[in-house]
Design an enzyme around this catalytic site. Structure first.
Site, PDB file in Angstrom:
ATOM      1  N   GLY A   1      -4.991  -1.920   4.830  1.00 24.23           N
ATOM      2  CA  GLY A   1      -4.200  -3.063   4.360  1.00 24.23           C
ATOM      3  C   GLY A   1      -4.897  -4.391   4.592  1.00 24.23           C
ATOM      4  O   GLY A   1      -4.988  -5.239   3.707  1.00 24.23           O
ATOM      5  N   ARG A   2      -5.413  -4.589   5.811  1.00 25.76           N
ATOM      6  CA  ARG A   2      -6.017  -5.883   6.132  1.00 25.76           C
ATOM      7  C   ARG A   2      -7.407  -6.049   5.535  1.00 25.76           C
ATOM      8  O   ARG A   2      -8.043  -7.085   5.709  1.00 25.76           O
ATOM      9  CB  ARG A   2      -6.015  -6.089   7.648  1.00 25.76           C
ATOM     10  CG  ARG A   2      -6.684  -4.973   8.433  1.00 25.76           C
ATOM     11  CD  ARG A   2      -6.323  -5.064   9.916  1.00 25.76           C
ATOM     12  NE  ARG A   2      -6.837  -3.940  10.697  1.00 25.76           N
ATOM     13  CZ  ARG A   2      -6.210  -2.786  10.846  1.00 25.76           C
ATOM     14  NH1 ARG A   2      -5.058  -2.562  10.223  1.00 25.76           N
ATOM     15  NH2 ARG A   2      -6.736  -1.837  11.600  1.00 25.76           N
TER      16      ARG A   2
ATOM     17  N   HIS B   1      -5.720 -33.330  17.319  1.00 25.38           N
ATOM     18  CA  HIS B   1      -4.659 -34.209  17.818  1.00 25.38           C
ATOM     19  C   HIS B   1      -3.529 -33.397  18.417  1.00 25.38           C
ATOM     20  O   HIS B   1      -2.413 -33.883  18.563  1.00 25.38           O
ATOM     21  CB  HIS B   1      -4.161 -35.100  16.683  1.00 25.38           C
ATOM     22  CG  HIS B   1      -5.236 -36.006  16.184  1.00 25.38           C
ATOM     23  ND1 HIS B   1      -5.473 -37.250  16.715  1.00 25.38           N
ATOM     24  CD2 HIS B   1      -6.193 -35.809  15.245  1.00 25.38           C
ATOM     25  CE1 HIS B   1      -6.506 -37.796  16.096  1.00 25.38           C
ATOM     26  NE2 HIS B   1      -6.967 -36.945  15.211  1.00 25.38           N
TER      27      HIS B   1
ATOM     28  N   LYS C   1       0.839  -1.196   0.000  1.00 28.96           N
ATOM     29  CA  LYS C   1       0.000   0.000   0.000  1.00 28.96           C
ATOM     30  C   LYS C   1       0.880   1.254   0.000  1.00 28.96           C
ATOM     31  O   LYS C   1       0.696   2.168  -0.789  1.00 28.96           O
ATOM     32  CB  LYS C   1      -0.923  -0.037   1.222  1.00 28.96           C
ATOM     33  CG  LYS C   1      -1.858   1.139   1.333  1.00 28.96           C
ATOM     34  CD  LYS C   1      -2.822   0.960   2.502  1.00 28.96           C
ATOM     35  CE  LYS C   1      -3.569   2.263   2.753  1.00 28.96           C
ATOM     36  NZ  LYS C   1      -4.515   2.184   3.852  1.00 28.96           N
TER      37      LYS C   1
ATOM     38  N   GLU D   1      -5.088  -6.808  14.536  1.00 28.79           N
ATOM     39  CA  GLU D   1      -4.595  -5.470  14.171  1.00 28.79           C
ATOM     40  C   GLU D   1      -5.763  -4.487  14.252  1.00 28.79           C
ATOM     41  O   GLU D   1      -5.580  -3.304  14.534  1.00 28.79           O
ATOM     42  CB  GLU D   1      -3.963  -5.482  12.771  1.00 28.79           C
ATOM     43  CG  GLU D   1      -2.942  -4.371  12.581  1.00 28.79           C
ATOM     44  CD  GLU D   1      -2.151  -4.470  11.281  1.00 28.79           C
ATOM     45  OE1 GLU D   1      -2.765  -4.365  10.207  1.00 28.79           O
ATOM     46  OE2 GLU D   1      -0.918  -4.621  11.320  1.00 28.79           O
TER      47      GLU D   1
ATOM     48  N   LYS E   1       8.991  -0.808  14.405  1.00 28.11           N
ATOM     49  CA  LYS E   1       9.568  -0.472  13.090  1.00 28.11           C
ATOM     50  C   LYS E   1      10.642   0.605  13.240  1.00 28.11           C
ATOM     51  O   LYS E   1      11.720   0.528  12.655  1.00 28.11           O
ATOM     52  CB  LYS E   1       8.477   0.096  12.161  1.00 28.11           C
ATOM     53  CG  LYS E   1       7.526  -0.910  11.582  1.00 28.11           C
ATOM     54  CD  LYS E   1       6.624  -0.189  10.577  1.00 28.11           C
ATOM     55  CE  LYS E   1       5.433  -1.020  10.181  1.00 28.11           C
ATOM     56  NZ  LYS E   1       4.480  -0.306   9.336  1.00 28.11           N
TER      57      LYS E   1
ATOM     58  N   GLU F   1      10.380  -4.637   4.848  1.00 29.07           N
ATOM     59  CA  GLU F   1      10.491  -6.036   4.418  1.00 29.07           C
ATOM     60  C   GLU F   1      10.218  -6.167   2.925  1.00 29.07           C
ATOM     61  O   GLU F   1      10.954  -6.821   2.187  1.00 29.07           O
ATOM     62  CB  GLU F   1       9.477  -6.910   5.187  1.00 29.07           C
ATOM     63  CG  GLU F   1       9.730  -7.040   6.677  1.00 29.07           C
ATOM     64  CD  GLU F   1       9.055  -5.956   7.499  1.00 29.07           C
ATOM     65  OE1 GLU F   1       8.804  -4.850   6.972  1.00 29.07           O
ATOM     66  OE2 GLU F   1       8.807  -6.214   8.689  1.00 29.07           O
TER      67      GLU F   1
END
Ligand code: F6P
Length: 548
Positions: A276-277, A393, A210, A362, A513, A216
């Protein structure tokens, strides 16, 4: 004139729910079901192809009535309309929240700051469709003239989790002659492993960000460009031409995209009113469209839109996202539940819990209200999960017999996309069995009746009374996925509205950050740096430098 909303704990329904919880808490689901033969019928709801059975929750009619009152007193109806009207409900960033526009069909108008955003939404979708057709058909040629067979999406957070979740979820519908990879981690292993068996001449990178500044993503994007240019054996003069054929960008930031060297004609845009999400339906979904094709992508958008309309139009007592959100509030604030488990009984949904973690945590991991007051109640729960039956399990033991109350959502489909023997009936039997076991457990009497040795009896008792929702859809189609994701998106909105928090900012990610930016040169400098952190951080940095 809007009536001011009192703080949560001063809303009449809050106190009523607190008193009511004392009555409900000692009641066992066994008794609630025994006393009411119509319970399952009354506490189920179906819309947009999703059937929700919420009868195995620790609720009564009164509970649901009070929760709906709480939603009303929290201004939920007005907030829903405010979101759809494009108001700047993301107050700390002064932005509209309009992901619902991304999936609205042609012909509808939706406004942000006085402008109809729908023409631009469809323009981008059409541009994506055009690129998808060219790439999938082989018309889009790479630098050496070979067709594109591999697509690598580079992005993180919302620029990765939605795309990778959707790709995995809809793999059945994907173009199997193509390979799709997703790189998010700045750990070089992620990039290296993703490209190690790929031919640069057949590989297209989607740089999805965005902001187009995320550390990263930009680090991985630079590595991708170097890998591509080196693999294509182009010199500096040919670099730009090669990049144009092997890189596209998805972003809101045209300036940074061209600074990186991607021609803006190869850029697919979205706007800052898409969080973003909440962006998997925007151009961020390009990898999804490349995988499943434009028609299937639009089917997915239709599923989202159907749930949007249901959310906007349906009275709260029959409104799927409202009820699911309110049940989260019920357990978080009145039962002290810290987590919610989401267990998809579909291997295709293996990344759904990871996707939901960003969406829910978030969004609702906040400790101040919209007007900046520190809350005096619990907000967003920890969301987690694994596909069933694997989780059974592993950690289900704790859900069944541990000391923590963990409401769970169990998600299943009536039809499998991979018919094989009786696998699917076995899989689905586990959905129903888990919900039944959690709710009703196994009493001491039942354990003894099986002839269990006295000393072992306590270990074999299942207390039960553990809440679950069962969500059923007919088949995992693009439409069903869209409806399911929108259901959770709006459930998050409902919770955030009741808590009076901003579900659309994420300031909590910023401090780490900024500190990382400060620490990077301290790790990379040749000379021993002067360190001015706390003693622990200083020592860790020194040890790392000595060991690396
Ligand atoms: O760090 C959090 C975050 O801002 C998320 O909200 C976002 O989805 C992710 O980083 C990626 O951001 P971008 O798409 O701008 O690279």
């Amino acid at each position: 004139m809007t009536i001011p909303i009192p703080p949560l704990v001063q809303r009449p329904a809050w106190a009523a729910l607190q008193a009511h919880q004392k009555k409900i808490a000692p009641m066992h689901l066994r008794k609630l079901f025994a006393d009411d033969p119509n319970r399952a019928e009354r506490f189920t709801l179906a819309s947009c192809g999703i059937y929700l059975d919420y009868s195995k929750n620790r609720i009564s009619d009164e509970t649901m009535g009070l929760l709906v009152q709480l939603a009303e007193q929290s201004g939920l109806r007005e907030r829903i309309q405010a979101m759809f009207r494009g108001e700047h409900i993301n107050v700390s960033e002064n932005r509209a929240v309009m992901h619902v526009a991304l999936r609205a069909p042609r012909g509808i108008s939706m406004f942000v700051d006085g402008a109809n955003v729908m023409p631009q939404v469809h323009e981008v979708l059409d541009k994506m469709s055009d690129a998808a057709t060219r790439i999938r058909s082989g018309d889009w040629k790479g630098h050496t003239g070979k067709r594109i067979r591999n697509v690598v999406n580079i992005g993180i957070g919302g620029s990765d989790l939605g795309p990778v979740m959707a790709y995995e979820a809809l793999k059945h519908y994907s173009e199997r002659s193509m390979t799709f990879r997703f790189v998010s981690n700045v750990d070089a292993t992620d990039f290296s492993e993703a490209v190690r068996d790929l031919d640069p001449a057949e590989t297209l990178f989607i740089i999805a960000s965005k902001t187009f500044t995320t550390l990263e993503t930009m680090t991985n994007a630079r590595a991708a460009r170097a890998w591509s240019v080196q693999g294509l054996k182009v010199d500096a003069s040919g670099e730009q031409g090669a990049v144009a054929k092997h890189f596209v960008a998805v972003s809101t930031n045209a300036a940074e995209v061209s600074k990186f060297g991607i021609d803006v004609t190869n850029m697919f845009e979205f706007r800052d009113w898409v969080g973003g999400r909440y962006s998997m339906d925007s151009a961020i979904g390009l990898s999804t469209m490349l995988a499943i094709g434009s028609d299937a992508f639009r089917d997915m958008l239709a599923g989202f839109h159907a749930m949007d309309e249901h959310f906007r139009e349906t009275p709260l007592e029959r409104n799927l996202p409202a009820l699911m959100g309110l049940l989260c509030v019920w357990y978080a604030d009145f039962f002290g539940a810290q987590t919610v488990g989401v267990m998809p009984y579909s291997q295709y949904l293996k990344r759904f819990p990871a996707y939901l973690q960003q969406l829910t945590m978030e969004s609702n991991g906040k400790h101040v209200t919209l007007d900046g007051r520190t809350v005096d109640y619990e907000t967003g729960a920890v969301f987690w999960g694994e596909p069933g039956t694997n989780g059974q399990h592993s950690f289900y033991q704790l859900i069944h017999q541990g000391t923590k109350l963990i409401p769970v959502d169990l998600i299943g489909f009536a039809k499998t996309l991979n018919p094989l023997g009786d696998h699917h009936d076995i899989l689905m039997s586990n959905v129903f069995a888990q919900a039944e076991a959690l709710a009703f457990g196994k009493s001491e009497k039942e354990v003894r009746a099986e002839g269990t040795a006295d000393a072992v009896v306590p270990h074999r008792i299942f207390e039960g009374n553990r809440p679950s929702n069962v969500l059923l859809a007919e088949e995992l189609t693009p439409h069903a996925l869209g409806a399911l994701v929108a259901l959770y998106e709006h459930s998050v909105f409902v919770q955030g509205t009741v808590w009076g928090i901003n579900s659309f900012d994420q300031w909590g990610v910023e401090l780490g950050k900024a500190l990382a930016q400060r620490i990077i040169p301290e790790l990379t400098s040749e000379a021993e740096p002067e360190l001015a952190h706390d003693s622990s951080t200083n020592a860790l940095i020194r040890r790392y430098r000595a060991m690396k």
